[in-house]
Design a protein around this motif. Structure first.
Motif, mmCIF file in Angstrom:
data_model
loop_
_atom_site.group_PDB
_atom_site.id
_atom_site.type_symbol
_atom_site.label_atom_id
_atom_site.label_comp_id
_atom_site.label_asym_id
_atom_site.label_seq_id
_atom_site.Cartn_x
_atom_site.Cartn_y
_atom_site.Cartn_z
ATOM 1 N N ALA A 38 4.459 6.375 6.428
ATOM 2 C CA ALA A 38 5.584 6.165 5.528
ATOM 3 C C ALA A 38 5.059 5.660 4.189
ATOM 4 C CB ALA A 38 6.569 5.177 6.138
ATOM 5 N N ILE A 39 5.936 5.550 3.212
ATOM 6 C CA ILE A 39 5.548 5.060 1.894
ATOM 7 C C ILE A 39 5.635 3.534 1.880
ATOM 8 C CG2 ILE A 39 6.109 5.086 -0.564
ATOM 9 C CD1 ILE A 39 7.235 7.905 -0.145
ATOM 10 N N ASP A 40 4.614 2.916 1.358
ATOM 11 C CA ASP A 40 4.527 1.456 1.324
ATOM 12 C C ASP A 40 5.622 0.862 0.436
ATOM 13 O OD1 ASP A 40 3.694 -1.130 1.544
ATOM 14 O OD2 ASP A 40 1.760 -0.858 0.542
ATOM 15 N N THR A 41 6.331 -0.119 0.969
ATOM 16 C CA THR A 41 7.365 -0.827 0.204
ATOM 17 C C THR A 41 6.974 -2.281 -0.053
ATOM 18 O OG1 THR A 41 8.545 -1.441 2.228
ATOM 19 C CG2 THR A 41 9.194 0.615 1.153
ATOM 20 N N GLY A 42 5.761 -2.644 0.368
ATOM 21 C CA GLY A 42 5.316 -4.020 0.181
ATOM 22 C C GLY A 42 5.583 -4.910 1.368
ATOM 23 N N PHE A 59 1.196 3.914 9.624
ATOM 24 C CA PHE A 59 0.391 3.822 8.408
ATOM 25 C C PHE A 59 1.310 3.823 7.186
ATOM 26 C CE2 PHE A 59 -2.018 6.166 11.632
ATOM 27 C CZ PHE A 59 -3.203 5.437 11.678
ATOM 28 N N TYR A 60 0.840 3.204 6.097
ATOM 29 C CA TYR A 60 1.616 3.151 4.863
ATOM 30 C C TYR A 60 0.823 3.755 3.714
ATOM 31 C CZ TYR A 60 4.602 -0.045 7.465
ATOM 32 O OH TYR A 60 5.439 -0.606 8.402
ATOM 33 N N MET A 61 1.415 4.768 3.087
ATOM 34 C CA MET A 61 0.794 5.404 1.928
ATOM 35 C C MET A 61 1.140 4.638 0.667
ATOM 36 S SD MET A 61 1.690 9.433 2.635
ATOM 37 C CE MET A 61 3.452 9.161 2.918
ATOM 38 N N PRO A 62 0.249 4.643 -0.327
ATOM 39 C CA PRO A 62 0.576 4.009 -1.616
ATOM 40 C C PRO A 62 1.793 4.678 -2.249
ATOM 41 C CG PRO A 62 -1.771 4.492 -1.465
ATOM 42 C CD PRO A 62 -1.122 5.185 -0.308
ATOM 43 N N SER A 63 2.543 3.928 -3.015
ATOM 44 C CA SER A 63 3.719 4.487 -3.678
ATOM 45 C C SER A 63 3.329 5.406 -4.839
ATOM 46 C CB SER A 63 4.632 3.367 -4.185
ATOM 47 O OG SER A 63 3.922 2.504 -5.063
#
Length: 362
Positions: A38-42, A59-63
């Motif tokens: 998913a997209i990273d939200t912090g 996993f978190y992708m950079p925005s």
């Protein structure tokens, strides 16, 4: 074991996340493994821990877009995935292109919305998507067509938004307990479950409630969810002095019990692919009044009817609510929903077979 990477924007409360959780809980995890990106939200997304509990990695992708692409390619190269399954409408084409260039053999686009956008950027993304995808899938035929276009929608696969029918099955004792806990009394409880967004047309529900309370005092609105229009929703409640008639619970995990306590579920959406909440409600034998913009593919039982959402039609919804009331018989819908393909215990087996056939080339 087959490894599948699901690509989403968020793993927070919502229909897509519930869809993924339903399937992962019931699929044979000795034969398949789901990971999620998913997209990273912090911050950690709401369902992060639940997916990892069942063996999946999150996993978190950079925005930032370029960094996101670099991260995604690295994840694919290290993950040894046989399948990339994308759930972000036409933008799936970008991720599936990277998956193709990285050598992932099975690339699935999965449409969840029915809103078609034919702007230049979307036409480019749709063109790309149809050249890198190996399976076009979606919650309904109308959702698939909205994402891939009419010319390609015939070569596709509907993956039903199936639910655990036993989990949502109506229970009179649960209904009595919840209604007593919330002090509902003999009021007619109209409900809404979902994100407070323009798509869900939440302000139209305020119009319906405002119309009803002018005519009778035994109507209450139970809202379960939050979203970007939450502040607008709150302002409308205050401006119309409707707070005494509303229970706003925001995000909850006991949706099945709350549906037992409700009398009618409202779904006045501007657009939907195939709304999971409408399936859940019918599994709970809870009558749904849906917008005419909602696909008839969710017309699964006698517990659903449709109304328009144009200006002034809140009076039609009000009349329908009064006509349905709260004293109708809530009989089991298990057989009819299973036959229609919405029993998760059966559909999880079908999804596993689909993955295995795609990976094995059959």
């Amino acid at each position: 074991m087959i490894k599948v990477l699901h690509v989403v924007t968020r793993l927070n409360v919502g229909g897509l996340t519930t869809f993924l959780m339903n399937y992962y809980k019931h699929i044979d995890r000795s034969r398949i493994k789901f990971d999620f990106v998913a997209i990273d939200t912090g911050q950690k997304h709401a369902y992060h821990d639940q997916f990892e509990k069942f063996g999946g990695k999150v996993f978190y992708m950079p925005s930032q877009f370029v960094q996101r692409g670099t991260f995604f390619v690295k994840l694919l190269r290290n993950g040894n995935y046989s399948v990339v399954h994308c759930h972000i409408e036409v933008q799936s084409g970008i991720y599936l292109l990277l998956a193709k260039l990285t050598g992932v053999p099975v690339r699935i686009s999965h449409a969840h919305w029915s809103r078609e956008n034919n702007g230049f950027q979307n036409r480019v993304l749709k063109f790309l998507l149809n050249r890198v995808v190996t399976l076009r899938a979606g919650a309904s035929n109308i959702a698939i067509e909205a994402v891939v276009g009419k010319d390609y929608s015939t070569n596709s696969r509907v993956i039903h938004n199936a639910v655990d029918l036993e989990h949502f099955k109506f229970d009179e004792s649960v209904r009595k307990h919840y209604r007593k806990s919330f002090n509902f009394g003999d009021n007619i409880i109209i409900g809404f479950v979902g994100r407070l967004t323009h798509q869900k047309n939440i302000l139209f529900i305020i119009e319906i409630l405002n119309t009803l309370v002018k005519q009778r005092d035994d109507i209450r609105l139970l809202v379960v969810g939050d979203g970007e229009d939450g502040s607008l929703f709150k302002k409308e409640i205050e401006d119309r002095d409707l707070a005494p008639f509303i229970y706003w619970l925001r995000e909850r995990s006991d949706i099945n019990e709350l549906m037992n306590a409700m009398d009618i579920l409202l779904l006045p959406s501007h657009y939907e692919g195939l709304p999971l909440v409408a399936v859940e409600a019918q599994a709970a034998s809870l009558h749904v009044i849906a917008s005419e913009n909602v696909t008839r593919q969710v017309n699964l039982s006698s517990f659903i009817s449709y109304e328009p959402i144009d200006i002034g039609s809140e009076f039609l919804w009000s009349k329908a609510i009064e006509s349905i009331g709260k004293d109708y018989l809530r009989h089991s819908t298990t057989d009819v929903l299973t036959k229609a393909g919405f029993n998760i215990k059966e559909e999880a087996k079908n999804l596993l077979n689909l993955y295995e056939n795609l990976v094995n080339g059959s």
